[in-house]
Design a protein around this motif. Structure first.
Motif, mmCIF file in Angstrom:
data_model
loop_
_atom_site.group_PDB
_atom_site.id
_atom_site.type_symbol
_atom_site.label_atom_id
_atom_site.label_comp_id
_atom_site.label_asym_id
_atom_site.label_seq_id
_atom_site.Cartn_x
_atom_site.Cartn_y
_atom_site.Cartn_z
ATOM 1 N N LEU A 35 0.782 -1.144 -0.062
ATOM 2 C CA LEU A 35 -0.121 -0.110 -0.119
ATOM 3 C C LEU A 35 0.601 1.209 -0.021
ATOM 4 O O LEU A 35 1.740 1.346 0.702
ATOM 5 N N SER A 36 0.499 2.110 -0.920
ATOM 6 C CA SER A 36 1.309 3.392 -1.037
ATOM 7 C C SER A 36 1.166 4.122 0.272
ATOM 8 O O SER A 36 0.208 4.260 0.756
ATOM 9 N N THR A 37 2.458 4.602 0.932
ATOM 10 C CA THR A 37 2.494 5.422 2.093
ATOM 11 C C THR A 37 2.199 6.789 1.864
ATOM 12 O O THR A 37 1.404 7.402 2.640
ATOM 13 N N PRO A 38 2.320 7.504 0.480
ATOM 14 C CA PRO A 38 2.224 8.911 0.547
ATOM 15 C C PRO A 38 0.901 8.950 -0.395
ATOM 16 O O PRO A 38 0.454 10.412 -0.224
ATOM 17 N N VAL A 39 0.200 7.996 -0.988
ATOM 18 C CA VAL A 39 -0.695 8.247 -1.876
ATOM 19 C C VAL A 39 -1.886 7.250 -1.439
ATOM 20 O O VAL A 39 -1.818 6.108 -1.965
ATOM 21 N N PRO A 40 -3.050 7.836 -0.596
ATOM 22 C CA PRO A 40 -4.025 6.933 -0.253
ATOM 23 C C PRO A 40 -4.545 6.303 -1.431
ATOM 24 O O PRO A 40 -4.773 6.962 -2.484
ATOM 25 N N GLY A 41 -5.162 5.094 -1.360
ATOM 26 C CA GLY A 41 -5.838 4.315 -2.392
ATOM 27 C C GLY A 41 -5.081 3.586 -3.382
ATOM 28 O O GLY A 41 -5.668 3.087 -4.349
ATOM 29 N N LEU A 42 -3.547 3.712 -3.380
ATOM 30 C CA LEU A 42 -2.921 3.398 -4.481
ATOM 31 C C LEU A 42 -2.074 1.851 -3.878
ATOM 32 O O LEU A 42 -1.819 2.272 -2.828
ATOM 33 N N GLY A 43 -2.416 0.790 -4.643
ATOM 34 C CA GLY A 43 -1.451 -0.092 -3.992
ATOM 35 C C GLY A 43 -0.523 -0.659 -5.236
ATOM 36 O O GLY A 43 -0.733 -0.536 -6.427
ATOM 37 N N PHE A 44 0.475 -1.721 -4.818
ATOM 38 C CA PHE A 44 1.154 -2.195 -5.795
ATOM 39 C C PHE A 44 1.216 -3.728 -5.497
ATOM 40 O O PHE A 44 1.109 -4.124 -4.284
ATOM 41 N N VAL A 45 1.834 -4.503 -6.597
ATOM 42 C CA VAL A 45 1.793 -5.763 -6.438
ATOM 43 C C VAL A 45 2.917 -6.510 -7.527
ATOM 44 O O VAL A 45 3.370 -5.626 -8.413
ATOM 45 N N GLY A 46 3.536 -7.429 -7.136
ATOM 46 C CA GLY A 46 4.453 -8.200 -7.882
ATOM 47 C C GLY A 46 6.065 -7.765 -7.542
ATOM 48 O O GLY A 46 6.927 -7.893 -8.657
ATOM 49 N N MET A 47 6.066 -7.050 -6.471
ATOM 50 C CA MET A 47 7.415 -6.370 -6.244
ATOM 51 C C MET A 47 8.315 -7.508 -5.576
ATOM 52 O O MET A 47 7.740 -8.005 -4.567
ATOM 53 N N GLU A 48 9.718 -7.415 -5.852
ATOM 54 C CA GLU A 48 10.514 -8.169 -5.036
ATOM 55 C C GLU A 48 10.532 -7.966 -3.557
ATOM 56 O O GLU A 48 10.602 -6.878 -3.229
ATOM 57 N N PHE A 49 9.944 -9.030 -2.789
ATOM 58 C CA PHE A 49 10.049 -8.968 -1.304
ATOM 59 C C PHE A 49 9.180 -8.155 -0.627
ATOM 60 O O PHE A 49 9.074 -7.393 0.115
ATOM 61 N N GLN A 50 8.080 -7.888 -1.567
ATOM 62 C CA GLN A 50 6.961 -7.076 -1.229
ATOM 63 C C GLN A 50 6.347 -7.338 0.260
ATOM 64 O O GLN A 50 6.110 -6.474 1.212
ATOM 65 N N ARG A 51 6.092 -8.635 0.325
ATOM 66 C CA ARG A 51 5.680 -9.257 1.542
ATOM 67 C C ARG A 51 6.549 -10.264 1.925
ATOM 68 O O ARG A 51 6.528 -10.606 3.215
ATOM 69 N N ASN A 52 7.037 -11.148 0.946
ATOM 70 C CA ASN A 52 7.695 -12.294 1.398
ATOM 71 C C ASN A 52 8.553 -12.467 0.293
ATOM 72 O O ASN A 52 8.575 -11.779 -0.944
ATOM 73 N N PHE A 53 9.267 -13.896 0.583
ATOM 74 C CA PHE A 53 10.227 -14.271 -0.936
ATOM 75 C C PHE A 53 9.505 -14.310 -2.157
ATOM 76 O O PHE A 53 10.150 -14.235 -3.179
ATOM 77 N N SER A 54 8.249 -15.052 -2.026
ATOM 78 C CA SER A 54 7.696 -15.340 -2.995
ATOM 79 C C SER A 54 6.693 -13.909 -3.922
ATOM 80 O O SER A 54 6.039 -14.396 -4.809
ATOM 81 N N SER A 55 6.796 -12.791 -3.370
ATOM 82 C CA SER A 55 6.142 -11.629 -3.878
ATOM 83 C C SER A 55 6.264 -11.843 -5.218
ATOM 84 O O SER A 55 5.377 -11.030 -5.966
ATOM 85 N N LYS A 56 7.322 -11.740 -5.846
ATOM 86 C CA LYS A 56 7.825 -11.424 -7.258
ATOM 87 C C LYS A 56 7.338 -12.438 -8.376
ATOM 88 O O LYS A 56 7.478 -12.340 -9.563
ATOM 89 N N THR A 57 6.861 -13.410 -7.718
ATOM 90 C CA THR A 57 6.696 -14.693 -8.716
ATOM 91 C C THR A 57 5.164 -15.016 -8.662
ATOM 92 O O THR A 57 4.301 -14.619 -8.009
ATOM 93 N N LEU A 58 4.553 -15.867 -9.472
ATOM 94 C CA LEU A 58 3.385 -16.112 -9.812
ATOM 95 C C LEU A 58 2.759 -16.770 -8.769
ATOM 96 O O LEU A 58 1.560 -16.513 -8.098
#
Length: 78
Positions: A35-58
């Motif tokens: 979840l974007s910290t400066p822009v409310p309502g904006l989210g991101f997915v597919g980034m390396e280590f976003q939440r865990n090791f597999s975040s960037k994988t299918l």
């Protein structure tokens, strides 16, 4: 007549988020668990280590998307 890009093929187009405050000086999204910290309502997915090791994988992007959507829905419902 075919449509052609005005950018040379070896350049990267600027992000549509450029200037929104959503990206840091290195061009990476500013976020916490997707979840974007400066822009409310904006989210991101597919980034390396976003939440865990597999975040960037299918395997992991679906779980991250569910997490981000759940939090965005909660924020919108207020």
């Amino acid at each position: 007549m075919s449509a052609r890009s005005s950018s040379p093929p070896d350049t990267v187009s600027p992000s549509p988020l450029h200037g929104s405050g959503a990206l840091g000086t290195n061009g990476e999204p500013l976020h916490q668990s997707g979840l974007s910290t400066p822009v409310p309502g904006l989210g991101f997915v597919g980034m390396e280590f976003q939440r865990n090791f597999s975040s960037k994988t299918l395997r992991g992007v679906g779980r991250d998307a569910e997490h981000v959507l759940k939090r965005l829905r909660t924020a919108v419902a207020g």
